[in-house]
Design a protein around this motif. Structure first.
Motif, mmCIF file in Angstrom:
data_model
loop_
_atom_site.group_PDB
_atom_site.id
_atom_site.type_symbol
_atom_site.label_atom_id
_atom_site.label_comp_id
_atom_site.label_asym_id
_atom_site.label_seq_id
_atom_site.Cartn_x
_atom_site.Cartn_y
_atom_site.Cartn_z
ATOM 1 N N THR A 17 -37.411 22.358 -2.228
ATOM 2 C CA THR A 17 -36.046 22.300 -1.707
ATOM 3 C C THR A 17 -35.978 21.723 -0.307
ATOM 4 N N GLY A 18 -36.989 20.963 0.093
ATOM 5 C CA GLY A 18 -36.976 20.311 1.394
ATOM 6 C C GLY A 18 -37.723 21.084 2.462
ATOM 7 N N PHE A 19 -37.603 20.608 3.688
ATOM 8 C CA PHE A 19 -38.334 21.178 4.817
ATOM 9 C C PHE A 19 -37.399 21.325 6.011
ATOM 10 N N ARG A 20 -37.866 22.028 7.011
ATOM 11 C CA ARG A 20 -37.094 22.198 8.235
ATOM 12 C C ARG A 20 -38.040 22.154 9.434
ATOM 13 N N PRO A 21 -37.534 21.795 10.608
ATOM 14 C CA PRO A 21 -38.413 21.688 11.782
ATOM 15 C C PRO A 21 -38.771 23.050 12.361
ATOM 16 N N GLU A 22 -39.985 23.175 12.854
ATOM 17 C CA GLU A 22 -40.418 24.366 13.583
ATOM 18 C C GLU A 22 -40.089 24.152 15.055
ATOM 19 N N LEU A 23 -39.136 24.920 15.564
ATOM 20 C CA LEU A 23 -38.637 24.715 16.918
ATOM 21 C C LEU A 23 -39.033 25.834 17.871
ATOM 22 N N LEU A 73 -33.303 20.913 24.594
ATOM 23 C CA LEU A 73 -33.079 19.942 23.529
ATOM 24 C C LEU A 73 -31.594 19.884 23.191
ATOM 25 N N GLU A 74 -31.160 18.719 22.757
ATOM 26 C CA GLU A 74 -29.782 18.538 22.312
ATOM 27 C C GLU A 74 -29.831 18.219 20.824
ATOM 28 N N LEU A 75 -29.657 19.265 20.009
ATOM 29 C CA LEU A 75 -29.819 19.141 18.571
ATOM 30 C C LEU A 75 -28.492 19.336 17.850
ATOM 31 N N ASP A 76 -28.331 18.595 16.766
ATOM 32 C CA ASP A 76 -27.152 18.730 15.935
ATOM 33 C C ASP A 76 -27.125 20.128 15.317
ATOM 34 N N PRO A 77 -25.977 20.813 15.322
ATOM 35 C CA PRO A 77 -25.937 22.186 14.813
ATOM 36 C C PRO A 77 -26.132 22.291 13.301
ATOM 37 N N VAL A 78 -25.986 21.185 12.600
ATOM 38 C CA VAL A 78 -26.149 21.219 11.146
ATOM 39 C C VAL A 78 -27.572 20.843 10.746
ATOM 40 N N LEU A 79 -28.025 19.685 11.178
ATOM 41 C CA LEU A 79 -29.313 19.160 10.724
ATOM 42 C C LEU A 79 -30.487 19.578 11.594
ATOM 43 N N MET A 122 -40.744 12.720 10.934
ATOM 44 C CA MET A 122 -39.985 13.648 10.103
ATOM 45 C C MET A 122 -39.351 14.744 10.936
ATOM 46 N N LYS A 123 -39.989 15.124 12.041
ATOM 47 C CA LYS A 123 -39.428 16.161 12.915
ATOM 48 C C LYS A 123 -38.072 15.722 13.469
ATOM 49 N N SER A 124 -37.910 14.442 13.734
ATOM 50 C CA SER A 124 -36.647 13.953 14.283
ATOM 51 C C SER A 124 -35.514 14.038 13.268
ATOM 52 N N TYR A 125 -35.830 14.067 11.990
ATOM 53 C CA TYR A 125 -34.808 14.147 10.951
ATOM 54 C C TYR A 125 -34.312 15.570 10.721
ATOM 55 N N GLY A 126 -34.952 16.545 11.364
ATOM 56 C CA GLY A 126 -34.527 17.927 11.171
ATOM 57 C C GLY A 126 -34.600 18.315 9.713
ATOM 58 N N ARG A 127 -33.449 18.684 9.146
ATOM 59 C CA ARG A 127 -33.408 19.090 7.735
ATOM 60 C C ARG A 127 -32.986 17.954 6.812
ATOM 61 N N ALA A 128 -32.793 16.762 7.341
ATOM 62 C CA ALA A 128 -32.416 15.631 6.492
ATOM 63 C C ALA A 128 -33.634 15.133 5.720
ATOM 64 N N PRO A 129 -33.453 14.704 4.488
ATOM 65 C CA PRO A 129 -34.595 14.243 3.672
ATOM 66 C C PRO A 129 -34.797 12.742 3.754
ATOM 67 N N THR A 130 -35.621 12.236 2.879
ATOM 68 C CA THR A 130 -35.862 10.806 2.613
ATOM 69 C C THR A 130 -36.272 10.007 3.844
ATOM 70 N N PHE A 131 -37.176 10.547 4.619
ATOM 71 C CA PHE A 131 -37.721 9.830 5.765
ATOM 72 C C PHE A 131 -38.791 8.857 5.297
ATOM 73 N N LEU A 132 -38.811 7.669 5.892
ATOM 74 C CA LEU A 132 -39.831 6.669 5.584
ATOM 75 C C LEU A 132 -40.702 6.418 6.812
ATOM 76 N N ALA A 133 -41.990 6.182 6.587
ATOM 77 C CA ALA A 133 -42.936 6.021 7.694
ATOM 78 C C ALA A 133 -42.519 4.909 8.645
ATOM 79 N N MET A 134 -41.995 3.821 8.105
ATOM 80 C CA MET A 134 -41.652 2.693 8.967
ATOM 81 C C MET A 134 -40.551 3.056 9.972
#
Length: 443
Positions: free
Chosen positions: A304-310, A318-324, A364-376
């Motif tokens: 079901t996806g991943f989430r960042p360890e903060l 940090l200035e993080l989006d409250p959703v992602l 991937m850490k920068s994407y927070g809880r958003a999926p489909t990150f690509l290495a490039m």
């Protein structure tokens, strides 16, 4: 502070790419990896084949570092497994970086020297303080001019529970796993063969698990599969098929759809797990919030996806989006509730800068809880940041990234509408929130 190193957290693909970029610019860099080897997280899914080609998995700066070592690059058109990515690229790259990479060194805290999160006075004139712990329990503090957090999200999988918290009974349930099964492993084949397995999730990992377990079911009589989705329909889950500009990604969705169309597994939609009940025979029952039940379950594969360890970043601002939980300037560009086309606007240091000077979340850490990150995406992020750190502001701002389209229309968030409709996506007007980052997009 220019005499201090830039500390990179994580010796994965993006962390090592950051080190290569910095070394190429003459910056002293130190990579801290909590695992025993480069790509330690990649090694945990070594049996999974990537849907990006080798040409898209090797960072340009890393290639230049490796070319000076006699390294033989894999063929651009090949699709490696995780094991091959680590063995043929990450391990040689880490070796080429030499003493710049330290293993068995877990970063447990980050702060500004002599100041906690609250203190303003003199904050920007003090270096960052990186606290690390080794496997023998000893601790060390390293001062840094900047910290690039490329630690990823692999160690923090999302739970099965539909509320973002573990379902009742999930923590103690031994039949739940959060990794794609390796059916080539005799132990894994024995565990899943001839049993009832529930696969939960709607991303590429879930599709990979469906395809793998369906192959096992063909050879092991009595194998029963159930696919559980929180959204109201499975239709949008299979991706863009032949329209996907990453052919292997499109093919994965088509293969999973064939499994479903052939009736090789039961699909249960709109199911948000609220509890796991244990039975006397070792099997469990999944109970949804609406009272529906899935009985006689031997295994649950929660993807079901991943989430960042903060937690270890609690003393920096940090200035993080409250959703992602992604950097606030990046979040509107990657929000899965409104966009899923695979095309992310070019972004770099401008979108990844936080109030805490010199702290960057990448990969991937920068994407927070958003999926489909690509290495490039990560490779371009760290190139921009490295340029900024040496004062090349023009190069840092000139970010260029062309990601392959998924061929999908409609957001990738939770759909309650059985038709799979969303409030946004690539085929509907762009949400106004996207205009917040417009100044950075024209660079």
């Amino acid at each position: 502070m220019t005499e201090l190193p830039v500390v990179v957290v994580g010796a994965g693909p993006v962390g090592l790419a950051a080190a290569a970029e910095l070394r190429e610019r003459g910056v002293d860099v130190l990579v801290l990896e909590r695992g025993p080897r480069a790509g330690a997280a990649v090694a945990e899914w070594n049996h999974v084949r990537l849907f990006s080609r080798w040409a898209e998995l090797i960072a340009p700066a890393a290639r230049r570092v490796l070319d000076g070592t006699g390294w033989v690059a894999p063929a651009d058109e090949g699709y490696p497994t995780g094991q091959e990515w680590a063995r043929d690229y990450l391990t040689p790259l880490a070796a080429a970086l030499g003493d710049a990479v330290r293993y068995d060194a877990e970063v447990v805290g980050l702060a500004r020297r002599g100041r906690d999160r609250v203190v303003d006075a003199g904050r920007d004139s003090e270096p960052l303080s990186v606290h690390l712990r080794r496997t023998d329990g000893s601790e060390e503090r390293i001062l840094a001019r900047a910290v690039i957090d490329a630690s990823g999200t692999w160690g923090a999988p999302n739970p099965l529970g539909g509320e973002g918290l573990p379902a009742l009974g999930e923590r103690a349930c031994e039949v739940v796993t959060y990794r794609v099964p390796d059916i080539d492993s005799p132990a894994q084949a024995e565990r899943f063969g001839g049993t009832h397995t529930v696969i939960a999730g709607g991303g590429h990992s879930a599709l990979g698990a469906i395809v793998a377990l369906a192959q096992l079911a063909e050879h092991r009589p009595g194998t029963r599969l159930t696919w559980v989705l929180r959204r109201g329909s499975a239709d949008s889950t299979f991706g863009g098929g032949d329209a996907d500009e990453l052919p292997a990604r499109g093919a994965l969705g088509l293969r999973a759809k064939k499994v479903v169309d052939a009736g090789l597994l039961e699909v249960v939609t709109g199911f948000r797990t609220g509890a796991i009940e244990s039975g006397k025979d070792g099997r469990v029952t999944l109970v949804a919030d609406d009272g529906r039940r899935i009985d006689d379950v031997d295994n649950v594969v929660a993807l079901t996806g991943f989430r960042p360890e903060l937690g270890w970043l609690s003393e920096v601002r940090l200035e993080l989006d409250p959703v992602l939980q992604a950097p606030v300037r990046l979040a509107p560009l990657i929000d899965p509730n409104v966009h899923s086309c695979g095309t992310v606007y070019p972004h770099g240091v401008a979108e990844l800068t936080h109030p805490e000077l010199g702290v960057y979340l990448v990969g991937m850490k920068s994407y927070g809880r958003a999926p489909t990150f690509l290495a490039m995406t990560g490779y371009e992020q760290v190139r921009s940041i490295a340029a900024e750190l040496v004062g090349d502001h023009e190069s840092a701002a000139r970010v260029e990234l062309a990601l392959p389209e998924t061929g999908v229309c409609g957001g990738a968030g939770i759909f309650d509408d059985p038709a799979g409709a969303s409030s946004g996506g690539c085929c509907s007007p762009a949400p106004e929130v996207l205009t917040l980052s417009a100044p950075s997009l024209v660079r």
